[in-house]
Design a protein around this motif. Structure first.
Motif, short mmCIF file in Angstrom:
data_model
loop_
_atom_site.label_atom_id
_atom_site.label_comp_id
_atom_site.label_asym_id
_atom_site.label_seq_id
_atom_site.Cartn_x
_atom_site.Cartn_y
_atom_site.Cartn_z
N ARG A 352 37.03 -5.66 -42.11
CA ARG A 352 36.54 -4.35 -42.51
C ARG A 352 37.70 -3.43 -42.90
N THR A 353 38.75 -3.45 -42.10
CA THR A 353 39.92 -2.59 -42.38
C THR A 353 40.55 -2.95 -43.71
N GLN A 354 40.75 -4.27 -43.94
CA GLN A 354 41.39 -4.71 -45.18
C GLN A 354 40.53 -4.38 -46.39
N LYS A 355 39.24 -4.72 -46.34
CA LYS A 355 38.37 -4.52 -47.49
C LYS A 355 38.19 -3.04 -47.81
N SER A 356 38.15 -2.20 -46.80
CA SER A 356 38.04 -0.76 -47.03
C SER A 356 39.27 -0.25 -47.76
N ALA A 357 40.44 -0.72 -47.38
CA ALA A 357 41.69 -0.30 -48.03
C ALA A 357 41.76 -0.81 -49.47
N VAL A 358 41.35 -2.08 -49.68
CA VAL A 358 41.40 -2.66 -51.02
C VAL A 358 40.44 -1.94 -51.95
N ASN A 359 39.21 -1.71 -51.50
CA ASN A 359 38.22 -1.06 -52.35
C ASN A 359 38.59 0.38 -52.68
N ALA A 360 39.34 1.01 -51.79
CA ALA A 360 39.77 2.40 -52.04
C ALA A 360 40.74 2.47 -53.22
N SER A 361 41.40 1.34 -53.51
CA SER A 361 42.36 1.33 -54.62
C SER A 361 41.71 0.98 -55.96
N LYS A 362 40.42 0.69 -55.95
CA LYS A 362 39.74 0.25 -57.16
C LYS A 362 39.08 1.43 -57.88
N LYS A 363 39.19 1.41 -59.18
CA LYS A 363 38.45 2.36 -60.01
C LYS A 363 37.16 1.71 -60.53
N TRP A 364 37.24 0.42 -60.72
CA TRP A 364 36.06 -0.35 -61.15
C TRP A 364 36.28 -1.82 -60.81
N SER A 365 35.21 -2.56 -60.74
CA SER A 365 35.29 -4.02 -60.55
C SER A 365 34.10 -4.68 -61.23
N LYS A 366 34.32 -5.89 -61.64
CA LYS A 366 33.28 -6.69 -62.29
C LYS A 366 33.36 -8.09 -61.74
N ILE A 367 32.23 -8.60 -61.26
CA ILE A 367 32.22 -9.93 -60.64
C ILE A 367 31.15 -10.79 -61.29
N GLU A 368 31.54 -12.00 -61.65
CA GLU A 368 30.59 -12.95 -62.22
C GLU A 368 30.58 -14.21 -61.35
N LEU A 369 29.37 -14.67 -61.02
CA LEU A 369 29.21 -15.88 -60.22
C LEU A 369 28.55 -16.96 -61.07
N THR A 370 29.14 -18.13 -61.11
CA THR A 370 28.57 -19.26 -61.85
C THR A 370 28.56 -20.50 -60.96
N GLU A 371 27.86 -21.54 -61.40
CA GLU A 371 27.78 -22.82 -60.68
C GLU A 371 27.33 -22.60 -59.23
N LEU A 372 26.32 -21.74 -59.05
CA LEU A 372 25.83 -21.40 -57.72
C LEU A 372 24.90 -22.47 -57.17
N SER A 373 25.18 -22.93 -55.96
CA SER A 373 24.26 -23.83 -55.23
C SER A 373 24.02 -23.23 -53.85
N ILE A 374 22.81 -23.46 -53.32
CA ILE A 374 22.46 -22.96 -51.99
C ILE A 374 21.70 -24.05 -51.24
N PHE A 375 22.24 -24.47 -50.10
CA PHE A 375 21.61 -25.47 -49.25
C PHE A 375 21.52 -24.93 -47.83
N ALA A 376 20.62 -25.49 -47.04
CA ALA A 376 20.38 -24.94 -45.70
C ALA A 376 20.23 -26.03 -44.66
N VAL A 377 20.65 -25.70 -43.44
CA VAL A 377 20.46 -26.54 -42.26
C VAL A 377 19.36 -25.90 -41.42
N THR A 378 18.31 -26.65 -41.14
CA THR A 378 17.17 -26.10 -40.41
C THR A 378 16.88 -26.96 -39.17
N GLY A 379 16.06 -26.41 -38.27
CA GLY A 379 15.63 -27.19 -37.12
C GLY A 379 16.53 -27.08 -35.92
#
Length: 425
Positions: A352-379
């Motif tokens: 939390r401390t690191q991410k708060s400091a990093v985001n404070a230095s940003k004026k803008w950000s753009k994130i793209e996610l590709t090749e997304l897979s989602i699997f789950a362990v159940t039971g």
């Protein structure tokens, strides 16, 4: 005068006795009894199908009193697979039942082989249980929520039923291709440390192929344990390592030459198939890409339920990305659970401390996610969701592209991140 020797006299007496003696009769059969008829054993009809289908057909025939059909089926099965131990046990039972009724499989066997008999009975039981409760063809697994477009197939292992399922990527929806009986660890599931003889639970990926010649070269006579070959999976994964789990060498592999199939719990932690079924599954395995999900119990959903679960999982990842992209610290950090650990070993406080400091230095950000897979362990105790994707991050002061993996856990109905970092494979 003709002289007869003593030896000649004895021979004459023996021949005379044989000529005058009455015809010999069987010692245990009174052929004069009108109620006795000596008839040959009936010739039965052998069942057809896979070895598993035929072993189950033989068991059905025994319970129905169709011993000739059971005998024909078992004989045909042993002709094709002379090392099928469960079939040998049924064959012995069929002979024993000519003399006495049996209460259970292997009831006529020597008690000295109690452990081996128990293993074979377990194998028969899990095969019968699966046949009696087949997976309806219209149900889908909650364990496969989203394929990466390049992933053509996924392997799902249900430890409770000793079953391996192979699913194809049918336009993003899992479609069952086939399923097989498998063996897991001698002491069950939930691997924690080296040598505990348990099969790990989690989402893994096939990361190599060890052919039989390669195994022979490395292991010599011990290579027979792996049958036709081995396909290592990525245990320990990132989550396992964060939990200090140890061990290695968890593989999908075949069976030794001396046995067609092994008991449900008999390996040192690997997932074991018969040799012919291992080769059958192997043709669908893509090194470095095919997921192998080992779960305590598969959760089956209707098509509508699966679609809802699929959308919820995808939206969770999208919402996390949007919050990070918007530089809204409170909303973004709310996705991280109190037990969170980063790939670099940071706990939730330092994160939390690191991410708060990093985001404070940003004026803008753009994130793209590709090749997304989602699997789950159940039971298990907690449902785990594992997301993998290529992350392209751009901001006013940083450009970075990486392959990332996230481990999510459901807490009171909300998904929270427990681990995040570089994907190790």
């Amino acid at each position: 005068m003709l002289r007869i020797t003593r030896r000649t006299k004895r021979l004459i007496c023996l021949v005379t006795l044989l000529l005058l003696a009455p015809a010999a009769r069987p010692l245990f059969v009174d052929s004069g009894n009108p109620y006795f008829t000596l008839t040959p054993e009936k010739v039965g009809t052998a069942a057809v199908g896979t070895p598993e289908e035929r072993i189950l057909a033989a068991l059905d025939a025994i319970r129905a009193g169709k011993m000739a059909d059971a005998r024909a089926t078992v004989d045909a099965l042993l002709h094709e697979h002379p090392n099928y131990r469960l079939a040998h046990l049924l064959s012995a039972d069929l002979y024993a039942m000519r003399a006495m009724p049996l209460d259970t499989i292997g009831g006529g066997a020597d008690a000295a082989f109690a452990e081996k008999l128990a293993d074979l009975r377990k194998e028969a039981l899990v095969r019968m249980n699966y046949r009696n409760m087949p997976t309806p063809p219209n149900l889908l697994p909650a364990n496969i929520l989203r394929f990466d477009e390049q992933q053509k197939f996924a392997v799902l292992v249900d430890a409770e039923t000793s079953r391996l399922y192979l699913f194809s990527n049918d336009n993003g929806v899992p479609k069952m291709v086939k399923d097989h009986y498998v063996t897991v660890g001698k002491l069950g599931i939930g691997k924690q440390y080296e040598g505990d003889q348990r099969t790990p639970i989690g989402v893994y990926f096939v990361n190599n192929h060890l052919s039989r010649p390669a195994l022979d070269k490395t292991y010599g006579a011990l290579a027979d344990l792996y049958g036709v070959g081995a396909w290592p999976i990525s245990y320990p994964n990132e989550w396992d390592k964060s939990k200090k789990k140890t061990g290695h060498g968890i593989w999908l592999h075949g069976s030794p030459a001396a046995t067609y199939s092994r008991p449900p719990q008999a390996s040192n932690g690997c997932v074991v198939l018969t040799n012919e079924e291992m080769l059958d599954v192997a043709q669908y395995l893509d090194i470095g890409r095919t997921p192998v999900i080992v779960t305590p119990k598969v959760e089956w959903l209707t098509r509508e339920q699966w679609q809802t679960r699929h959308e919820q999982a995808s939206q969770t990842i999208t919402q996390w990305k949007t919050a990070w992209e918007s530089l809204d610290n409170e909303q973004y950090l709310n996705f991280y659970g109190n037990d969170f650990v980063s790939g670099e070993g940071q706990n939730i406080t330092s994160w939390r401390t690191q991410k708060s400091a990093v985001n404070a230095s940003k004026k803008w950000s753009k994130i793209e996610l590709t090749e997304l897979s989602i699997f789950a362990v159940t039971g298990g105790e907690k449902t785990q969701m594992v997301a993998t994707f290529v992350q392209d991050y751009r901001s006013n002061n940083l450009d970075n592209k990486m392959r990332k993996r996230q481990y999510w856990h459901n807490e009171a109905g909300n998904w929270k991140l427990s681990w995040e970092g570089n994907a190790s494979n």
